[in-house]
Write an enzyme that holds these catalytic residues in place. Structure first.
Site, mmCIF file in Angstrom:
data_model
loop_
_atom_site.group_PDB
_atom_site.id
_atom_site.type_symbol
_atom_site.label_atom_id
_atom_site.label_comp_id
_atom_site.label_asym_id
_atom_site.label_seq_id
_atom_site.Cartn_x
_atom_site.Cartn_y
_atom_site.Cartn_z
ATOM 1 N N TYR A 151 0.838 -1.207 0.000
ATOM 2 C CA TYR A 151 0.000 0.000 0.000
ATOM 3 C C TYR A 151 0.873 1.258 0.000
ATOM 4 O O TYR A 151 0.663 2.185 -0.788
ATOM 5 C CB TYR A 151 -0.905 -0.036 1.231
ATOM 6 C CG TYR A 151 -1.896 1.104 1.334
ATOM 7 C CD1 TYR A 151 -2.988 1.194 0.474
ATOM 8 C CD2 TYR A 151 -1.756 2.088 2.312
ATOM 9 C CE1 TYR A 151 -3.907 2.232 0.578
ATOM 10 C CE2 TYR A 151 -2.670 3.130 2.428
ATOM 11 C CZ TYR A 151 -3.747 3.186 1.554
ATOM 12 O OH TYR A 151 -4.659 4.219 1.664
HETATM 13 P P1 NDP Z 1 -13.566 2.085 0.741
HETATM 14 O O1 NDP Z 1 -13.051 0.710 0.840
HETATM 15 O O2 NDP Z 1 -14.628 2.546 1.690
HETATM 16 O O3 NDP Z 1 -14.097 2.367 -0.753
HETATM 17 C C1 NDP Z 1 -13.286 2.048 -1.852
HETATM 18 C C2 NDP Z 1 -14.174 1.938 -3.080
HETATM 19 O O4 NDP Z 1 -13.316 1.588 -4.175
HETATM 20 C C3 NDP Z 1 -15.219 0.838 -2.949
HETATM 21 O O5 NDP Z 1 -16.465 1.273 -3.474
HETATM 22 C C4 NDP Z 1 -14.626 -0.279 -3.797
HETATM 23 O O6 NDP Z 1 -15.567 -1.159 -4.379
HETATM 24 C C5 NDP Z 1 -13.930 0.517 -4.876
HETATM 25 N N1 NDP Z 1 -12.962 -0.317 -5.568
HETATM 26 C C6 NDP Z 1 -11.991 -1.093 -5.017
HETATM 27 N N2 NDP Z 1 -11.334 -1.756 -5.966
HETATM 28 C C7 NDP Z 1 -11.877 -1.389 -7.151
HETATM 29 C C8 NDP Z 1 -11.636 -1.751 -8.495
HETATM 30 N N3 NDP Z 1 -10.672 -2.637 -8.831
HETATM 31 N N4 NDP Z 1 -12.387 -1.178 -9.471
HETATM 32 C C9 NDP Z 1 -13.372 -0.300 -9.168
HETATM 33 N N5 NDP Z 1 -13.667 0.068 -7.903
HETATM 34 C C10 NDP Z 1 -12.926 -0.472 -6.902
HETATM 35 O O7 NDP Z 1 -12.282 3.045 0.806
HETATM 36 P P2 NDP Z 1 -12.095 4.541 1.362
HETATM 37 O O8 NDP Z 1 -13.265 5.359 0.985
HETATM 38 O O9 NDP Z 1 -11.675 4.477 2.772
HETATM 39 O O10 NDP Z 1 -10.794 4.977 0.536
HETATM 40 C C11 NDP Z 1 -10.873 5.688 -0.683
HETATM 41 C C12 NDP Z 1 -9.465 6.071 -1.101
HETATM 42 O O11 NDP Z 1 -8.848 6.850 -0.074
HETATM 43 C C13 NDP Z 1 -8.540 4.888 -1.355
HETATM 44 O O12 NDP Z 1 -7.703 5.145 -2.452
HETATM 45 C C14 NDP Z 1 -7.706 4.827 -0.081
HETATM 46 O O13 NDP Z 1 -6.460 4.222 -0.272
HETATM 47 C C15 NDP Z 1 -7.590 6.304 0.249
HETATM 48 N N6 NDP Z 1 -7.271 6.569 1.639
HETATM 49 C C16 NDP Z 1 -8.142 6.168 2.624
HETATM 50 C C17 NDP Z 1 -7.815 6.398 3.951
HETATM 51 C C18 NDP Z 1 -8.700 5.957 5.048
HETATM 52 O O14 NDP Z 1 -8.254 6.050 6.202
HETATM 53 N N7 NDP Z 1 -9.916 5.513 4.794
HETATM 54 C C19 NDP Z 1 -6.561 7.081 4.316
HETATM 55 C C20 NDP Z 1 -5.741 7.452 3.201
HETATM 56 C C21 NDP Z 1 -6.099 7.205 1.919
HETATM 57 P P3 NDP Z 1 -15.837 -2.638 -3.712
HETATM 58 O O15 NDP Z 1 -16.988 -2.417 -2.826
HETATM 59 O O16 NDP Z 1 -16.151 -3.509 -4.877
HETATM 60 O O17 NDP Z 1 -14.581 -3.054 -3.008
#
Ligand code: NDP
Length: 244
Positions: A151
């Protein structure tokens, strides 16, 4: 409103931070194409109203990305804003317990997808010489988080990609930014052990987890026409953890 007549595309917009960003852009007048691999995104888009549209696609597959980006652009013959938000943390283990697949899966979702989406989107933004791209990186990409080697590596890659692309298109009206949140309260945290989450919160001077709405507020500004003389920058949202 700030985003009247604009078309935005948000990956991973069905829940968490992506949903908060989608709601914020919609509330300020944008039409938003939500790209998510989970078909439940269709129901989410319905609840958000006619300015939201679901595009089911796996962002790790370039053909699906090209189709989704093309469909978002075809909606109103323009693509103004792209937010690369889809991401996974992967399993939280020390490097000696990780498999090839652990590494490849996280790199594919968190970094390769950003390359695919940016490549497709920039081609469509260039003729209009206008666009805003915001890539959701992470504090892990700046500082490195133990037990999250894939990550942290992928998010560092997102930061490098953002800086390089921003320079390529700096004179063409397309601004590219990264946002580096620390811990934000979403389902993604459930993929981490409690020890990992506690360790991350302990590093935040404000002593709390951030909210998806706080991320959306910053992203909305970066995606707007008010943002004019900054590009290639990494904007922290870390409650004071990173101040550089
Ligand atoms: P969530 O897991 O709540 O949401 C992620 C979303 O991305 C889900 O809807 C998921 O769908 C979708 N997704 C994952 N893989 C794919 C794929 N291959 N193709 C299309 N859609 C996909 O994550 P967060 O909202 O917490 O995080 C969002 C972003 O913020 C990420 O990039 C994360 O790394 C970043 N981030 C988050 C932090 C945190 O503390 N939450 C901190 C720092 C950065 P599905 O339901 O199918 O998995």
């Amino acid at each position: 409103m700030r985003f009247d007549r604009k078309t935005a595309l948000v990956t991973g917009g069905a829940r968490g931070i992506g949903l908060a960003i989608t709601e914020r852009l919609l509330s300020e007048g944008a039409r938003v194409a939500i790209v998510d691999r989970d078909p439940s995104v269709e129901a989410v888009a319905k609840t958000l109203g006619p300015s939201a549209r679901a595009l089911v696609a796996d962002v790790t597959r370039s053909a699906e990305v090209d189709r989704a980006v093309g469909a978002a652009h075809a909606w109103a013959d323009r693509l103004d804003i792209v937010v690369n938000n889809a991401g996974i943390t992967g399993r939280s283990y020390p490097i000696w317990e990780l498999s090839d697949e652990d590494w490849q899966q996280v790199l594919a979702v968190d970094l390769t997808s950003v390359f695919y989406v940016c490549r497709a989107a920039v081609k469509l933004m260039l003729p209009r010489q206008a666009g805003r791209i915001v890539n959701i990186a992470s504090i892990a990409g700046k500082e490195g988080n133990p037990t999250l080697v894939p990550y942290s590596s992928a998010k560092a890659g997102v930061i490098g990609l953002t800086k390089a692309l921003a320079k390529e298109v700096a004179t063409r009206g397309i601004l590219v930014h990264a946002v580096a949140p620390a811990v934000i309260g979403t389902e993604l945290l459930q993929q981490m052990t409690k020890d990992t989450v506690d360790m991350l919160v302990a590093k935040i001077p404000m002593g709390r987890v951030g909210t998806p709405a706080e991320v959306a507020t910053l992203v909305a500004w970066l995606a707007s026409d008010e943002c004019t003389f900054t590009t290639g920058a990494v904007h922290d949202l870390s409650g004071g953890r990173a101040t550089y």
